[in-house]
Scaffold this motif. Structure first.
Motif, PDB file in Angstrom:
ATOM      1  N   SER A 113     -24.853  74.341 -54.029  1.00 19.59           N
ATOM      2  CA  SER A 113     -26.162  73.985 -54.582  1.00 19.59           C
ATOM      3  C   SER A 113     -27.285  74.653 -53.794  1.00 19.59           C
ATOM      4  CB  SER A 113     -26.340  72.469 -54.566  1.00 19.59           C
ATOM      5  OG  SER A 113     -27.637  72.105 -55.014  1.00 19.59           O
ATOM      6  N   ALA A 114     -27.186  74.638 -52.445  1.00 22.11           N
ATOM      7  CA  ALA A 114     -28.202  75.297 -51.615  1.00 22.11           C
ATOM      8  C   ALA A 114     -28.229  76.793 -51.892  1.00 22.11           C
ATOM      9  CB  ALA A 114     -27.918  75.027 -50.137  1.00 22.11           C
ATOM     10  N   GLY A 115     -27.053  77.396 -52.104  1.00 24.18           N
ATOM     11  CA  GLY A 115     -26.997  78.822 -52.431  1.00 24.18           C
ATOM     12  C   GLY A 115     -27.689  79.138 -53.747  1.00 24.18           C
ATOM     13  N   LYS A 116     -27.538  78.247 -54.721  1.00 20.97           N
ATOM     14  CA  LYS A 116     -28.226  78.434 -56.007  1.00 20.97           C
ATOM     15  C   LYS A 116     -29.740  78.354 -55.832  1.00 20.97           C
ATOM     16  CE  LYS A 116     -24.470  76.560 -58.873  1.00 20.97           C
ATOM     17  NZ  LYS A 116     -24.062  75.441 -59.765  1.00 20.97           N
ATOM     18  N   GLN A 117     -30.187  77.466 -54.949  1.00 28.98           N
ATOM     19  CA  GLN A 117     -31.623  77.357 -54.677  1.00 28.98           C
ATOM     20  C   GLN A 117     -32.162  78.646 -54.056  1.00 28.98           C
ATOM     21  OE1 GLN A 117     -32.579  73.506 -52.630  1.00 28.98           O
ATOM     22  NE2 GLN A 117     -30.494  72.948 -53.228  1.00 28.98           N
ATOM     23  N   VAL A 118     -31.379  79.237 -53.148  1.00 25.84           N
ATOM     24  CA  VAL A 118     -31.773  80.507 -52.527  1.00 25.84           C
ATOM     25  C   VAL A 118     -31.891  81.593 -53.593  1.00 25.84           C
ATOM     26  CG1 VAL A 118     -31.095  82.332 -50.932  1.00 25.84           C
ATOM     27  CG2 VAL A 118     -30.764  79.933 -50.288  1.00 25.84           C
ATOM     28  N   MET A 156     -40.140  91.144 -49.387  1.00 24.15           N
ATOM     29  CA  MET A 156     -39.909  89.720 -49.640  1.00 24.15           C
ATOM     30  C   MET A 156     -38.443  89.362 -49.467  1.00 24.15           C
ATOM     31  SD  MET A 156     -38.401  87.740 -52.220  1.00 24.15           S
ATOM     32  CE  MET A 156     -38.548  88.690 -53.725  1.00 24.15           C
ATOM     33  N   PHE A 157     -37.548  90.168 -50.039  1.00 16.06           N
ATOM     34  CA  PHE A 157     -36.112  89.860 -49.980  1.00 16.06           C
ATOM     35  C   PHE A 157     -35.597  89.913 -48.538  1.00 16.06           C
ATOM     36  CE2 PHE A 157     -31.592  90.778 -50.202  1.00 16.06           C
ATOM     37  CZ  PHE A 157     -31.162  89.870 -51.170  1.00 16.06           C
ATOM     38  N   GLN A 158     -36.065  90.884 -47.766  1.00 13.97           N
ATOM     39  CA  GLN A 158     -35.597  91.030 -46.392  1.00 13.97           C
ATOM     40  C   GLN A 158     -35.966  89.825 -45.529  1.00 13.97           C
ATOM     41  OE1 GLN A 158     -37.424  94.783 -45.401  1.00 13.97           O
ATOM     42  NE2 GLN A 158     -35.627  95.969 -45.996  1.00 13.97           N
ATOM     43  N   LEU A 159     -37.101  89.201 -45.823  1.00 12.29           N
ATOM     44  CA  LEU A 159     -37.510  88.028 -45.052  1.00 12.29           C
ATOM     45  C   LEU A 159     -36.966  86.733 -45.640  1.00 12.29           C
ATOM     46  CD1 LEU A 159     -39.183  86.538 -42.874  1.00 12.29           C
ATOM     47  CD2 LEU A 159     -41.088  86.549 -44.507  1.00 12.29           C
ATOM     48  N   TRP A 160     -37.212  86.517 -46.944  1.00 12.74           N
ATOM     49  CA  TRP A 160     -36.981  85.201 -47.518  1.00 12.74           C
ATOM     50  C   TRP A 160     -35.532  84.901 -47.863  1.00 12.74           C
ATOM     51  CZ3 TRP A 160     -40.146  81.559 -46.590  1.00 12.74           C
ATOM     52  CH2 TRP A 160     -41.509  81.830 -46.412  1.00 12.74           C
ATOM     53  N   ALA A 161     -34.715  85.891 -48.130  1.00 14.24           N
ATOM     54  CA  ALA A 161     -33.303  85.600 -48.422  1.00 14.24           C
ATOM     55  C   ALA A 161     -32.615  84.938 -47.224  1.00 14.24           C
ATOM     56  CB  ALA A 161     -32.575  86.871 -48.862  1.00 14.24           C
ATOM     57  N   PRO A 162     -32.680  85.524 -46.024  1.00 15.47           N
ATOM     58  CA  PRO A 162     -32.057  84.830 -44.883  1.00 15.47           C
ATOM     59  C   PRO A 162     -32.803  83.565 -44.472  1.00 15.47           C
ATOM     60  CG  PRO A 162     -33.142  86.861 -44.161  1.00 15.47           C
ATOM     61  CD  PRO A 162     -33.148  86.877 -45.657  1.00 15.47           C
ATOM     62  N   ALA A 163     -34.138  83.576 -44.588  1.00 16.23           N
ATOM     63  CA  ALA A 163     -34.905  82.387 -44.201  1.00 16.23           C
ATOM     64  C   ALA A 163     -34.571  81.205 -45.104  1.00 16.23           C
ATOM     65  CB  ALA A 163     -36.399  82.683 -44.261  1.00 16.23           C
ATOM     66  N   ASP A 164     -34.398  81.458 -46.408  1.00 15.77           N
ATOM     67  CA  ASP A 164     -34.099  80.380 -47.343  1.00 15.77           C
ATOM     68  C   ASP A 164     -32.770  79.697 -47.053  1.00 15.77           C
ATOM     69  OD1 ASP A 164     -36.436  80.507 -48.745  1.00 15.77           O
ATOM     70  OD2 ASP A 164     -35.637  81.595 -50.466  1.00 15.77           O
ATOM     71  N   VAL A 165     -31.810  80.452 -46.536  1.00 13.80           N
ATOM     72  CA  VAL A 165     -30.510  79.865 -46.201  1.00 13.80           C
ATOM     73  C   VAL A 165     -30.702  78.717 -45.205  1.00 13.80           C
ATOM     74  CG1 VAL A 165     -28.279  80.289 -45.090  1.00 13.80           C
ATOM     75  CG2 VAL A 165     -29.240  81.995 -46.665  1.00 13.80           C
ATOM     76  N   ILE A 166     -31.623  78.898 -44.272  1.00 14.33           N
ATOM     77  CA  ILE A 166     -31.912  77.849 -43.281  1.00 14.33           C
ATOM     78  C   ILE A 166     -32.842  76.791 -43.875  1.00 14.33           C
ATOM     79  CG2 ILE A 166     -32.959  77.372 -41.029  1.00 14.33           C
ATOM     80  CD1 ILE A 166     -32.178  80.233 -40.216  1.00 14.33           C
ATOM     81  N   LEU A 167     -33.899  77.232 -44.564  1.00 15.99           N
ATOM     82  CA  LEU A 167     -34.913  76.304 -45.063  1.00 15.99           C
ATOM     83  C   LEU A 167     -34.341  75.291 -46.043  1.00 15.99           C
ATOM     84  CD1 LEU A 167     -37.852  78.834 -45.574  1.00 15.99           C
ATOM     85  CD2 LEU A 167     -37.632  77.126 -43.762  1.00 15.99           C
ATOM     86  N   PHE A 168     -33.442  75.726 -46.918  1.00  9.27           N
ATOM     87  CA  PHE A 168     -32.881  74.821 -47.917  1.00  9.27           C
ATOM     88  C   PHE A 168     -31.756  73.953 -47.362  1.00  9.27           C
ATOM     89  CE2 PHE A 168     -34.489  78.057 -51.163  1.00  9.27           C
ATOM     90  CZ  PHE A 168     -35.638  77.329 -51.391  1.00  9.27           C
ATOM     91  N   SER A 169     -31.549  74.033 -46.054  1.00  5.95           N
ATOM     92  CA  SER A 169     -30.586  73.159 -45.383  1.00  5.95           C
ATOM     93  C   SER A 169     -31.274  72.153 -44.467  1.00  5.95           C
ATOM     94  CB  SER A 169     -29.599  74.001 -44.565  1.00  5.95           C
ATOM     95  OG  SER A 169     -28.887  74.903 -45.394  1.00  5.95           O
ATOM     96  N   LEU A 170     -32.590  72.230 -44.360  1.00  4.50           N
ATOM     97  CA  LEU A 170     -33.343  71.332 -43.489  1.00  4.50           C
ATOM     98  C   LEU A 170     -33.586  69.985 -44.170  1.00  4.50           C
ATOM     99  CD1 LEU A 170     -36.046  73.788 -42.094  1.00  4.50           C
ATOM    100  CD2 LEU A 170     -33.998  72.954 -40.904  1.00  4.50           C
ATOM    101  N   PRO A 171     -33.891  68.923 -43.387  1.00  7.01           N
ATOM    102  CA  PRO A 171     -34.269  67.637 -43.994  1.00  7.01           C
ATOM    103  C   PRO A 171     -35.438  67.821 -44.951  1.00  7.01           C
ATOM    104  CG  PRO A 171     -33.893  67.376 -41.650  1.00  7.01           C
ATOM    105  CD  PRO A 171     -33.845  68.856 -41.917  1.00  7.01           C
ATOM    106  N   MET A 172     -35.489  67.025 -46.004  1.00  6.57           N
ATOM    107  CA  MET A 172     -36.474  67.236 -47.062  1.00  6.57           C
ATOM    108  C   MET A 172     -37.911  67.188 -46.557  1.00  6.57           C
ATOM    109  SD  MET A 172     -35.014  68.082 -49.784  1.00  6.57           S
ATOM    110  CE  MET A 172     -36.525  68.046 -50.744  1.00  6.57           C
TER     111      MET A 172
END
Length: 258
Positions: A153-158, A210-226
């Motif tokens: 699910s987190a991967g789909k969000q990314v 955008m992709f170079q920054l946000w793709a790896p950043a999103d992997v962490i961000l979408f795993s953090l507490p809400m």
């Protein structure tokens, strides 16, 4: 060509900046109250979060108890500050040379899109599109490693963020906001047309960065507490905003030279 060393701001300049900051904070609170008053009841409920632990206080407790208001404030101040820092540090401008109309682009965009719309899409709507998002986000790291459906699910969000939201919602809105503030027309159609033209001309370079920054950043961000998701996103966005400010902030540098 060597740059003229920046002079230390005078007392009057410091007072002016302090007043400017106070007005921004007051504006953020007014905007937050207005946005919340127009929210659907379900969205208002989600924006309130759980109360902080008993006896807790300070900024962390406020962030946990009022995640929406907190992240709107962080987004607005961060976006304006990143542009101001870019103008004074990277571009070497003195305070008297700062383009405050350009700075207003980032303040408006930070409060409305990054603080308002982005919450709606990445919290309110994601809760509907990706069931179990809160459970996975609020679980411990050890529990996340065992939660395969949650990781999928987190991967789909990314994927949604980097291939749908950012390229086809974020960038067009940024350029349209820029046209609204910096342009000479009062016709909203001109803002959209002018903004979309610049968006199209800059798409390849903007998307790559955008992709170079946000793709790896999103992997962490979408795993953090809400409650921490959006403030952490705004923290990463500070550097990204500096990039946009430097390459796309001024009216003269918006389009790439061919």
């Amino acid at each position: 060509k060597p740059k003229t060393p920046l002079l230390a701001p005078s007392a009057a300049a410091k007072e002016t900046m302090s007043m400017f900051g106070a007005r921004i904070r007051a504006g953020v609170m007014r905007a937050t109250n207005v946005m919340r008053s127009h929210m659907p009841a379900a969205m208002r409920k989600n924006s309130g979060g759980a109360a902080a632990a008993a006896g807790g206080g300070g900024i962390l407790a406020f962030a946990q108890a009022n995640p929406f208001a907190f992240q709107v404030g962080v987004s607005t101040v961060k976006t304006g500050a990143a542009d101001l820092l870019t103008q004074t540090t990277i571009e070497g401008k003195s305070l008297s040379e700062v383009d405050f109309k350009r700075n207003l682009v980032f303040i408006v965009f930070g409060a409305t899109y990054l603080g308002g719309f982005q919450w709606w899409i990445q919290v309110t709507q994601f809760r509907k599109w990706f069931p179990g998002m809160d459970r996975f986000a609020n679980a411990s790291f050890a529990e996340k490693l065992k939660d395969i459906p949650g990781m999928i699910s987190a991967g789909k969000q990314v994927l949604f963020d980097v291939f749908v939201h950012l390229p086809f919602m974020y960038f067009p809105c940024f350029y349209a906001t820029k046209e609204c503030v910096q342009g000479t027309s009062w016709n909203p159609a001109d803002w959209v047309i002018g903004g979309c033209t610049k968006y199209y001309n800059n798409f390849q370079k903007d998307f790559t960065a955008m992709f170079q920054l946000w793709a790896p950043a999103d992997v962490i961000l979408f795993s953090l507490p809400m409650w921490l998701r959006m403030p952490a996103r705004h923290a990463v966005s500070f550097g990204w905003t500096g990039y946009l400010s430097f390459l796309r902030g001024s009216a003269q540098k918006t389009e790439e030279k061919k």
